[in-house]
Design a protein around this motif. Structure first.
Motif, short mmCIF file in Angstrom:
data_model
loop_
_atom_site.label_atom_id
_atom_site.label_comp_id
_atom_site.label_asym_id
_atom_site.label_seq_id
_atom_site.Cartn_x
_atom_site.Cartn_y
_atom_site.Cartn_z
N SER A 1 69.84 68.85 -0.18
CA SER A 1 69.07 69.99 -0.67
C SER A 1 69.85 70.68 -1.78
CB SER A 1 68.79 70.99 0.45
OG SER A 1 69.98 71.64 0.87
N TYR A 2 69.13 71.38 -2.65
CA TYR A 2 69.77 72.20 -3.67
C TYR A 2 68.75 73.23 -4.16
CZ TYR A 2 67.48 69.10 -7.13
OH TYR A 2 66.57 68.37 -7.87
N LYS A 3 69.24 74.33 -4.71
CA LYS A 3 68.39 75.44 -5.13
C LYS A 3 68.06 75.33 -6.61
CE LYS A 3 70.88 78.94 -3.69
NZ LYS A 3 71.23 80.35 -3.40
N ARG B 1 71.01 68.01 -11.15
CA ARG B 1 71.14 68.12 -9.70
C ARG B 1 72.58 68.44 -9.30
NH1 ARG B 1 68.77 63.25 -6.23
NH2 ARG B 1 67.00 63.81 -7.58
N GLU C 1 75.15 81.68 -7.42
CA GLU C 1 73.91 81.53 -6.65
C GLU C 1 73.61 80.07 -6.33
OE1 GLU C 1 71.86 83.82 -5.38
OE2 GLU C 1 73.11 85.48 -6.10
N GLU C 2 74.47 79.16 -6.83
CA GLU C 2 74.30 77.72 -6.64
C GLU C 2 72.95 77.25 -7.17
OE1 GLU C 2 75.02 77.03 -2.50
OE2 GLU C 2 77.19 77.14 -2.75
N LEU C 3 72.56 77.82 -8.33
CA LEU C 3 71.28 77.48 -8.93
C LEU C 3 71.40 76.27 -9.85
CD1 LEU C 3 69.45 80.76 -10.00
CD2 LEU C 3 68.66 79.01 -8.41
N GLU D 1 64.57 76.36 -2.59
CA GLU D 1 65.50 75.31 -2.17
C GLU D 1 64.72 74.01 -2.00
OE1 GLU D 1 69.21 74.44 0.88
OE2 GLU D 1 67.97 76.22 1.18
N LYS D 2 65.13 72.99 -2.74
CA LYS D 2 64.49 71.67 -2.66
C LYS D 2 65.20 70.83 -1.60
CE LYS D 2 63.32 69.38 -6.37
NZ LYS D 2 63.30 68.74 -7.72
N PHE D 3 64.40 70.26 -0.70
CA PHE D 3 64.94 69.42 0.35
C PHE D 3 64.51 67.98 0.13
CE2 PHE D 3 64.67 73.61 2.25
CZ PHE D 3 65.85 73.71 2.98
N TRP E 1 60.75 65.10 -2.35
CA TRP E 1 61.46 66.39 -2.41
C TRP E 1 60.44 67.49 -2.19
CZ3 TRP E 1 66.69 67.21 -2.79
CH2 TRP E 1 67.47 66.09 -3.13
N GLY F 1 59.81 71.95 -1.07
CA GLY F 1 60.38 73.28 -0.87
C GLY F 1 59.29 74.25 -0.46
#
Length: 217
Positions: free
Chosen positions: A4-6, A61, A89-91, A131-133, A205, A207
């Motif tokens: 996952s990532y934001k 990514r 923010e880990e964007l 957040e994309k999973f 993917w 969210g």
């Protein structure tokens, strides 16, 4: 591969005022560096009469591309603090332009850092972050005796149901994060005493944006 990532899903505009200087932060989702540069140019044209149009963006990514510009402000007082906000923010796939209209009072380097980072945060507050999973669409077929058990399990585990159809059997279509897939399948099997049939769909993917499912096929 990250599970996952934001990302910045929807841009927005936020504004702060420091000693009569206006700092207008505009954010925009970007998939490529070219998109980021085009957005920055659009903001420069929109705010052509501003004192500065500083920017920061991160693309990829793994945040492979990260750039920032002070646009005439003292070095490291504008673009870098804004980029630090995005990274903090880990964007991913996000661009922010902070436009400054000088108010007549110098802020000093510390004041500029606080103003530009504060404006970037304000811009993000008016944006939509998702957040994309990495996961799968999963199909569950069950008799009517298993419906309540499956509904309870999905709610308990926070698993989103995309669709439910009722015929002679009941079919659930759900979204499951990849790292939870094996566990969820096991729990469904146990809850229905093995009567439910489970079929894995394609990798996807997904969210959640304001309670609505967002899919990236």
């Amino acid at each position: 591969m990250a599970e996952s990532y934001k990302i910045l899903y929807q841009g927005g505009v936020g504004e702060i005022v420091e000693k009569k200087s206006r700092f207008i932060a505009t954010t925009m989702p970007v998939e490529t560096e070219e998109e980021a540069l085009a957005f920055i140019e659009t903001m420069r044209k929109k705010y052509w009469d501003a004192t500065h149009n500083c920017y920061a963006y991160t693309v990829g990514r793994r945040q492979e591309i990260c750039r920032a510009s002070d646009d005439g402000e003292p070095s490291q007082t504008a673009g870098r603090p804004m980029l630090d906000v995005l990274l903090g923010e880990e964007l991913h796939n996000a661009c922010v332009v902070v436009t400054r209209y000088f108010g007549g009072t110098l802020l000093g380097t510390g004041g500029l850092v606080r103003a530009y980072s504060g404006a970037a945060k304000e811009g993000l507050l008016h944006s939509v972050i998702v957040e994309k999973f990495r996961g799968r669409k999963v199909e569950i077929l069950t008799d009517y005796n298993g419906v309540g058990k499956i509904q309870y399990l999905l709610a308990k585990e926070g698993i989103r149901s995309l669709d439910v159809s009722y015929t002679d059997e009941v079919k659930f279509e759900i979204l499951v994060p990849e790292d939870e897939l094996a566990g969820i399948k096991k729990k469904i099997t146990e809850a229905t005493s093995g009567r439910a049939r489970i079929a894995d769909g394609k990798e996807i993917w997904f969210g959640d944006a304001a309670g609505e499912a967002v899919l990236w096929e």
